[in-house]
Scaffold this motif. Structure first.
Motif, PDB file in Angstrom:
ATOM      1  N   GLN A  38       0.846  -1.183   0.000  1.00 21.79           N
ATOM      2  CA  GLN A  38       0.000   0.000   0.000  1.00 21.79           C
ATOM      3  C   GLN A  38       0.883   1.235   0.000  1.00 21.79           C
ATOM      4  OE1 GLN A  38      -2.912   0.241   3.175  1.00 21.79           O
ATOM      5  NE2 GLN A  38      -4.182   1.622   1.938  1.00 21.79           N
ATOM      6  N   ALA A  39       0.754   2.018  -1.056  1.00 27.88           N
ATOM      7  CA  ALA A  39       1.472   3.278  -1.170  1.00 27.88           C
ATOM      8  C   ALA A  39       0.623   4.395  -0.562  1.00 27.88           C
ATOM      9  CB  ALA A  39       1.775   3.579  -2.631  1.00 27.88           C
ATOM     10  N   GLY A  41      -1.824   7.184   0.062  1.00 28.17           N
ATOM     11  CA  GLY A  41      -2.953   7.687  -0.699  1.00 28.17           C
ATOM     12  C   GLY A  41      -3.546   6.708  -1.687  1.00 28.17           C
ATOM     13  N   LYS A  42      -3.049   5.475  -1.680  1.00 33.02           N
ATOM     14  CA  LYS A  42      -3.557   4.472  -2.624  1.00 33.02           C
ATOM     15  C   LYS A  42      -4.141   3.282  -1.882  1.00 33.02           C
ATOM     16  CE  LYS A  42      -0.490   5.630  -6.462  1.00 33.02           C
ATOM     17  NZ  LYS A  42       0.440   5.086  -7.488  1.00 33.02           N
ATOM     18  N   LYS A  43      -4.927   2.510  -2.602  1.00 33.30           N
ATOM     19  CA  LYS A  43      -5.507   1.301  -2.037  1.00 33.30           C
ATOM     20  C   LYS A  43      -4.438   0.209  -1.964  1.00 33.30           C
ATOM     21  CE  LYS A  43      -9.480  -0.040  -3.563  1.00 33.30           C
ATOM     22  NZ  LYS A  43     -10.589  -0.419  -4.472  1.00 33.30           N
ATOM     23  N   ARG A  44      -4.636  -0.719  -1.035  1.00 30.37           N
ATOM     24  CA  ARG A  44      -3.740  -1.859  -0.938  1.00 30.37           C
ATOM     25  C   ARG A  44      -3.868  -2.698  -2.208  1.00 30.37           C
ATOM     26  NH1 ARG A  44      -4.240  -4.925   4.543  1.00 30.37           N
ATOM     27  NH2 ARG A  44      -6.319  -5.360   3.724  1.00 30.37           N
ATOM     28  N   GLU A  45      -2.734  -3.146  -2.735  1.00 28.67           N
ATOM     29  CA  GLU A  45      -2.764  -3.908  -3.972  1.00 28.67           C
ATOM     30  C   GLU A  45      -1.989  -5.213  -3.838  1.00 28.67           C
ATOM     31  OE1 GLU A  45      -0.922  -1.845  -7.243  1.00 28.67           O
ATOM     32  OE2 GLU A  45       1.039  -1.776  -6.279  1.00 28.67           O
ATOM     33  N   GLU A  88       8.267   3.618  -8.008  1.00 29.12           N
ATOM     34  CA  GLU A  88       6.844   3.285  -7.860  1.00 29.12           C
ATOM     35  C   GLU A  88       6.610   2.023  -7.031  1.00 29.12           C
ATOM     36  OE1 GLU A  88       8.509   3.925 -10.703  1.00 29.12           O
ATOM     37  OE2 GLU A  88       7.764   2.670 -12.368  1.00 29.12           O
ATOM     38  N   ALA A  91       6.270   1.577  -0.904  1.00 27.96           N
ATOM     39  CA  ALA A  91       5.005   1.245  -0.243  1.00 27.96           C
ATOM     40  C   ALA A  91       5.316   0.535   1.071  1.00 27.96           C
ATOM     41  CB  ALA A  91       4.150   0.342  -1.132  1.00 27.96           C
TER      42      ALA A  91
END
Length: 120
Positions: A38-39, A41-45, A88, A91
């Motif tokens: 999870q980065a 401001g982003k959703k866990r991926e 990128e 995270a």
């Protein structure tokens, strides 16, 4: 099952890190193990998953060819080898125990996360 992820840190782009996730509990060797991230401001991926035997693995397209998931059931540990790291990839990385799945909501147990930061 209790999970403890470690091995995170700061690395330059193009570098490598290996994240171990140590598990306690008798069901480790019978469970698939996944890595997610999870980065800010982003959703866990989803990142990768490995079957209980280690015979099957699946990777997210974004890490395919660069990351390798493996496990040592004798040591109750799953690993995520990360090569050719990119900014990128920055995270918090989490390991999880559960079914063989790329969906985080299907996993029963989660580690606390370890921060990976890749500088450009």
């Amino acid at each position: 099952v209790q999970l403890q992820a470690s091995g995170g840190g700061l690395v330059q782009a193009g570098g490598s890190l290996r994240l171990p996730c140590a598990a306690s509990g008798r069901t480790f060797s019978r469970s698939a193990m996944g890595w997610f991230r999870q980065a800010p401001g982003k959703k866990r991926e989803f990142v990768a998953v490995i079957s209980w035997s280690g015979g099957s693995t699946t990777y997210a397209d974004s890490v395919k060819g660069r990351f390798t998931i493996s496990r040592d059931n004798a040591k109750n540990t799953v690993y995520l080898q990360m090569n050719s790291l990119k900014p990128e990839d920055t995270a918090v990385y989490y390991c999880a125990s559960g079914p063989y799945s790329s969906y985080d909501y299907e996993y029963n147990y989660w580690g606390q996360g370890t921060q990976v930061t890749v500088s450009s």
